[in-house]
Design an enzyme around this catalytic site. Structure first.
Site, short mmCIF file in Angstrom:
data_model
loop_
_atom_site.label_atom_id
_atom_site.label_comp_id
_atom_site.label_asym_id
_atom_site.label_seq_id
_atom_site.Cartn_x
_atom_site.Cartn_y
_atom_site.Cartn_z
N ARG A 67 0.83 -1.21 0.00
CA ARG A 67 0.00 0.00 0.00
C ARG A 67 0.86 1.25 0.00
O ARG A 67 0.57 2.23 -0.68
CB ARG A 67 -0.88 0.04 1.25
CG ARG A 67 -2.21 -0.55 1.00
CD ARG A 67 -3.16 -0.45 2.17
NE ARG A 67 -4.35 -1.16 1.76
CZ ARG A 67 -5.34 -0.64 1.06
NH1 ARG A 67 -5.33 0.61 0.73
NH2 ARG A 67 -6.37 -1.38 0.68
N HIS A 117 -18.36 13.80 -1.92
CA HIS A 117 -18.93 12.71 -1.12
C HIS A 117 -20.46 12.79 -1.18
O HIS A 117 -21.02 13.86 -0.99
CB HIS A 117 -18.44 12.82 0.34
CG HIS A 117 -18.94 11.70 1.19
ND1 HIS A 117 -18.41 10.42 1.11
CD2 HIS A 117 -19.94 11.65 2.10
CE1 HIS A 117 -19.07 9.64 1.95
NE2 HIS A 117 -19.99 10.35 2.56
N GLY A 151 -7.96 11.16 7.40
CA GLY A 151 -9.09 10.35 7.85
C GLY A 151 -10.00 9.95 6.69
O GLY A 151 -9.72 10.28 5.54
C1 GRF Z 1 -20.27 9.95 -6.53
O1 GRF Z 1 -21.51 10.01 -5.89
C2 GRF Z 1 -19.14 10.07 -5.57
O2 GRF Z 1 -19.34 11.00 -4.55
C3 GRF Z 1 -19.12 8.68 -5.00
O3 GRF Z 1 -19.24 7.87 -6.16
C4 GRF Z 1 -20.00 8.58 -7.13
C5 GRF Z 1 -19.17 8.66 -8.38
O4 GRF Z 1 -19.95 8.65 -9.51
N1 GRF Z 1 -17.98 8.42 -4.19
P1 GRF Z 1 -19.30 8.83 -10.94
O5 GRF Z 1 -18.18 7.83 -11.07
O6 GRF Z 1 -18.80 10.25 -11.05
O7 GRF Z 1 -20.41 8.56 -11.90
#
Ligand code: GRF
Length: 201
Positions: A67, A117, A151
């Site tokens: 990693r 997010h 985090g």
């Molecule tokens: C988004 O909702 C992002 O926040 C989440 O996965 C989705 C990604 O969608 N982590 P895409 O790949 O842009 O269609």
């Protein structure tokens, strides 16, 4: 403002950034799009738009050392494009504190990393934010753009949009409505960042 975007999946949010940048609505140059997944459709979207791509795969069951090595390779690839900002848009990997610390360009400028997010942080962090919000029975959820720290979805919040949970919503219908809001929010934050309206820690 030069950005590098990281994706793991379909890249529909990335597409919104590509469209806004190409139409001149967003003063951003997408220097490259990277992924941990060679098959990510987001890479295809980037190639179709004539944007450089790179892949930094992380093997399943990687040891801490592997990693660490992956973080190092990813950082090197990102920095080779000398971005002003690194954008995680549906990039489903956690990067290390060392990765963030070494995001410094050759001219000494630190490169902030931001993430989208699909929930109103600090509620529902993690990879299943939409499912978790539905399971909790919230009536309002939404999306957040925040700076990435070491985090999981804990970094300083830059902007949020609320999205109502409608009767009969399931994970796909709710996520799709959140993603519509998320695209606008990401482009808004990128425009604000290009105008110097955000300070990063
Ligand atoms: C988004 O909702 C992002 O926040 C989440 O996965 C989705 C990604 O969608 N982590 P895409 O790949 O842009 O269609």
């Amino acid at each position: 403002m030069r950005i590098v975007v990281l994706v793991s999946g379909s890249g529909s949010n990335l597409q919104a950034v590509i469209d806004a940048a190409q139409s001149g609505d967003l003063p951003v140059e997408i220097a490259a799009v990277g992924s941990d997944k060679p098959e990510a459709y987001g890479l295809e979207r980037a190639r179709s738009a004539g944007i450089e791509t790179f892949i930094a795969p992380l093997q399943k069951g990687a040891t801490p050392e592997q990693r660490q090595e992956w973080n190092r390779r990813l950082g090197e690839a990102v920095l080779s494009f000398e971005p002003d900002v690194l954008v995680s848009s549906g990039f489903m990997r956690i990067v290390s504190a060392e990765f963030l610390d070494t995001l410094v360009r050759t001219d000494g400028q630190a490169v902030p990393m931001i993430n989208t997010h699909p929930a109103l942080l600090p509620s529902f962090p993690g990879a299943h934010a939409v499912r978790d919000a539905l399971a909790h029975g919230v009536k309002v959820t939404g999306c957040t753009v925040h700076q990435v720290d070491s985090g999981v979805d804990t970094g300083p919040i830059l902007a949020q949009t609320a999205v109502e949970v409608l009767p009969g919503d399931d994970e796909p219908t709710l996520h799709e409505r959140i993603k519509t809001a998320e695209r606008d929010l990401l482009n808004r934050v990128l425009a604000e960042t290009a105008r110097g309206e955000h300070t990063f820690s």
